[in-house]
Design a protein around this motif. Sequence first.
Motif, mmCIF file in Angstrom:
data_model
loop_
_atom_site.group_PDB
_atom_site.id
_atom_site.type_symbol
_atom_site.label_atom_id
_atom_site.label_comp_id
_atom_site.label_asym_id
_atom_site.label_seq_id
_atom_site.Cartn_x
_atom_site.Cartn_y
_atom_site.Cartn_z
ATOM 1 N N UNK A 78 -29.658 38.667 13.949
ATOM 2 C CA UNK A 78 -30.808 39.555 13.758
ATOM 3 C C UNK A 78 -30.601 40.481 12.565
ATOM 4 N N UNK A 79 -31.386 40.260 11.525
ATOM 5 C CA UNK A 79 -31.258 41.066 10.310
ATOM 6 C C UNK A 79 -32.154 42.306 10.342
ATOM 7 N N UNK A 80 -32.867 42.504 11.441
ATOM 8 C CA UNK A 80 -33.701 43.706 11.571
ATOM 9 C C UNK A 80 -32.864 44.967 11.362
ATOM 10 N N UNK A 81 -31.584 44.840 11.758
ATOM 11 C CA UNK A 81 -30.645 45.970 11.730
ATOM 12 C C UNK A 81 -30.714 46.814 10.447
ATOM 13 N N UNK A 82 -30.758 46.144 9.294
ATOM 14 C CA UNK A 82 -30.809 46.883 8.023
ATOM 15 C C UNK A 82 -32.001 47.842 7.991
ATOM 16 N N UNK A 83 -33.087 47.435 8.628
ATOM 17 C CA UNK A 83 -34.273 48.290 8.645
ATOM 18 C C UNK A 83 -34.260 49.279 9.792
ATOM 19 N N UNK A 84 -33.877 48.801 10.974
ATOM 20 C CA UNK A 84 -34.002 49.666 12.157
ATOM 21 C C UNK A 84 -32.997 50.813 12.118
ATOM 22 N N UNK A 85 -31.874 50.614 11.445
ATOM 23 C CA UNK A 85 -30.896 51.701 11.298
ATOM 24 C C UNK A 85 -31.554 52.877 10.565
ATOM 25 N N UNK A 86 -32.263 52.551 9.483
ATOM 26 C CA UNK A 86 -32.947 53.584 8.704
ATOM 27 C C UNK A 86 -34.103 54.171 9.514
ATOM 28 N N UNK A 87 -34.803 53.316 10.248
ATOM 29 C CA UNK A 87 -35.897 53.811 11.079
ATOM 30 C C UNK A 87 -35.389 54.893 12.018
ATOM 31 N N UNK A 88 -34.239 54.622 12.627
ATOM 32 C CA UNK A 88 -33.638 55.612 13.519
ATOM 33 C C UNK A 88 -33.330 56.901 12.772
ATOM 34 N N UNK A 89 -32.719 56.765 11.593
ATOM 35 C CA UNK A 89 -32.370 57.936 10.794
ATOM 36 C C UNK A 89 -33.630 58.715 10.416
ATOM 37 N N UNK A 90 -34.653 57.987 9.985
ATOM 38 C CA UNK A 90 -35.882 58.625 9.510
ATOM 39 C C UNK A 90 -36.594 59.353 10.648
ATOM 40 N N UNK A 91 -36.685 58.680 11.795
ATOM 41 C CA UNK A 91 -37.367 59.302 12.930
ATOM 42 C C UNK A 91 -36.631 60.562 13.377
ATOM 43 N N UNK A 92 -35.297 60.475 13.445
ATOM 44 C CA UNK A 92 -34.520 61.640 13.856
ATOM 45 C C UNK A 92 -34.715 62.786 12.856
ATOM 46 N N UNK A 93 -34.628 62.464 11.555
ATOM 47 C CA UNK A 93 -34.736 63.503 10.524
ATOM 48 C C UNK A 93 -36.107 64.174 10.566
ATOM 49 N N UNK A 94 -37.144 63.341 10.599
ATOM 50 C CA UNK A 94 -38.503 63.894 10.585
ATOM 51 C C UNK A 94 -38.745 64.748 11.832
ATOM 52 N N UNK A 95 -38.266 64.271 12.972
ATOM 53 C CA UNK A 95 -38.463 65.014 14.215
ATOM 54 C C UNK A 95 -37.787 66.373 14.141
ATOM 55 N N UNK A 96 -36.548 66.378 13.656
ATOM 56 C CA UNK A 96 -35.799 67.641 13.600
ATOM 57 C C UNK A 96 -36.487 68.625 12.648
ATOM 58 N N UNK A 97 -36.915 68.102 11.499
ATOM 59 C CA UNK A 97 -37.591 68.972 10.534
ATOM 60 C C UNK A 97 -38.856 69.567 11.147
ATOM 61 N N UNK A 98 -39.496 68.798 12.029
ATOM 62 C CA UNK A 98 -40.708 69.289 12.672
ATOM 63 C C UNK A 98 -40.437 70.055 13.958
ATOM 64 N N UNK A 99 -39.186 70.433 14.154
ATOM 65 C CA UNK A 99 -38.885 71.338 15.244
ATOM 66 C C UNK A 99 -38.577 70.702 16.583
ATOM 67 N N UNK A 100 -38.451 69.374 16.626
ATOM 68 C CA UNK A 100 -38.074 68.725 17.876
ATOM 69 C C UNK A 100 -36.585 69.009 18.125
#
Lengths: 328, 264
Positions: A33-55
């Motif tokens: 499964x090569x999705x990993x290259x994308x989903x790793x960043x998705x996780x990073x992006x979601x976490x970062x955006x959430x934290x910046x928005x006060x989650x």
Amino acid sequence: MFISMFGAVESGVIYAIMALGVYLTFRVLDFPDLTVDGSFVTGAAVAALSIINGVPPILATVLAGIAGFLAGTLTGLIHTKGKVNALLAGILMMTALYSINLRILGQPTLSLHTESTIFDQLGNVWAGPIDDFFNGILGIFGLERLPSTWGILIVMFIVTLVIKLVTDYFLKTEIGLAIRAIGDNKRMIRSLSANTDNLTILGVALSNGLVALSGGLIAQLGGFADVGMGIGMIVIGLASVIIGEALFGTRTIARATLAVILGAIIYRMIVTLALRVDWLETGDMKLITAVIVIIALISPKILQAQREKKRRLEKRRSLKSGGGSINA
Amino acid sequence: MLDLKNISIVFNEGTVDEKKALNDINLSMRKGDFVTVIGSNGAGKSTLMNVIAGNLFPDVGDVLINKKQVVHLPEYKRSRFVGRVFQDPMAGTAPSMTIEENLAMAYSRNKKRRLSFGVNKSRRQMFKEYLETLNLGLEDRLTAKVGLLSGGERQALSLLMTTFTDPDILLLDEHTAALDPSRAELITHLTKEVVAKSGLTTLMVTHNMQQALDLGNRLIMMDKGQIIFEASGKEKDRLRVEDLLREFQRIRGEQFEDDRVVLG
């Protein structure tokens, strides 16, 4: 030296969660499964955006895992229901995720340096007597004080260990056994009334959930999420799995998952050592990783072939020296 | 128990390779019936198996199990009622998993799979007792990987895995054909035992005419997608291999072309 190794183990423990995800697809499901290259960043992006928005950081980390789970579900759907080759399904998803990740981030890099991450919070709880105690021990050996806190390492060890134990348990449940059988003998488990499509989707989804969770934590550890941070992630995961399996064995599931975690940590240590070589640059790491994986994949076969050749030669020689004619 | 009504299936329809694999097949099996199926290559035996198991959907016709229409159910749903042993001893077991794990997966065949341990203490005891009936000593190797077993042992395990949950229909797909004579003998013996003990409704495809005569209470002969001869009860008991060959020649006006059925 000690400080950089400490950092290697720290990030290695977090990357180990990603490696467990890769283990689930590559080894258990036999699904590259090569999705990993994308989903790793998705996780990073979601976490970062959430934290910046006060989650709250903990919730942001969980959201990262959920995002990866959804990405994996889509890959699984494309593969099983759309009957698209596993590799291609992963590549398609990885490519699609690149755009989605950019959208989530809003810009190529999102910095978390001014935000309070899960590790900052951990550090605050931990700083004081416990750090002083461990650093005191280091001091006895004449080692310098560490830049980050022991708390991160210890808590992440516990988190990774819990994820390992839950994975071990899951793979022994009735559902888990069926998922393992998909990678082992798909025809059989279908004839034993298992819905292989749904189980494959579940497996790929869980795998990418772990990968994205790891991505969300790495973003918080490093203090940024970057759209390119997932490039080659699948190879890193694979390297961890292969190194771990080669060094620690795979006799049981519990042994194999432990091997994968240790493999991820050792991989980080190898990287740290390699980066201390003068003529190597940071950008060379992907090449080194790929070479490690290639060697690890090929060398057992070469060794086997040589052993076989030697065995045949010896047999021929002993027949010749025996002076007898060769009868079939 | 099992009713096949007007089953027809055509492969490559409309091309030069068009083949009527099954042509208006009707077969009705009562509970406890043990039907052996013989026929030369391409007669439609395997297609018939696949239609019952749900790997293949017929163009027309009905498959009823317990009077319930199942013709549109995919394989994984139908296998709640149908157990199957394949010809290839490697096909029915998962090699890198242990004997007890394989049995646990088979035990879930007619149940919903849950998030509870596949192997627990009481199940392990139960698996042990079932394995003892095979007399192969496998009960002492519960945690051995199945890939370490011989072909005969794996096929015996497959047979146990398929039958110990009492499937409504048991399909045996030339399940002794890939084994050496003594192993084949063992599997045949075990088959006879388990079918008799549990009264399983069984359909067995075989290339071996003698085996088809030795086992079961009914026999059907297939050719070119049709059932061309059928015998049951006393009539079947009196049959010999020569009778079957003569019968084939009488019906088809040609020699039975497959040596394997006589020699095999």
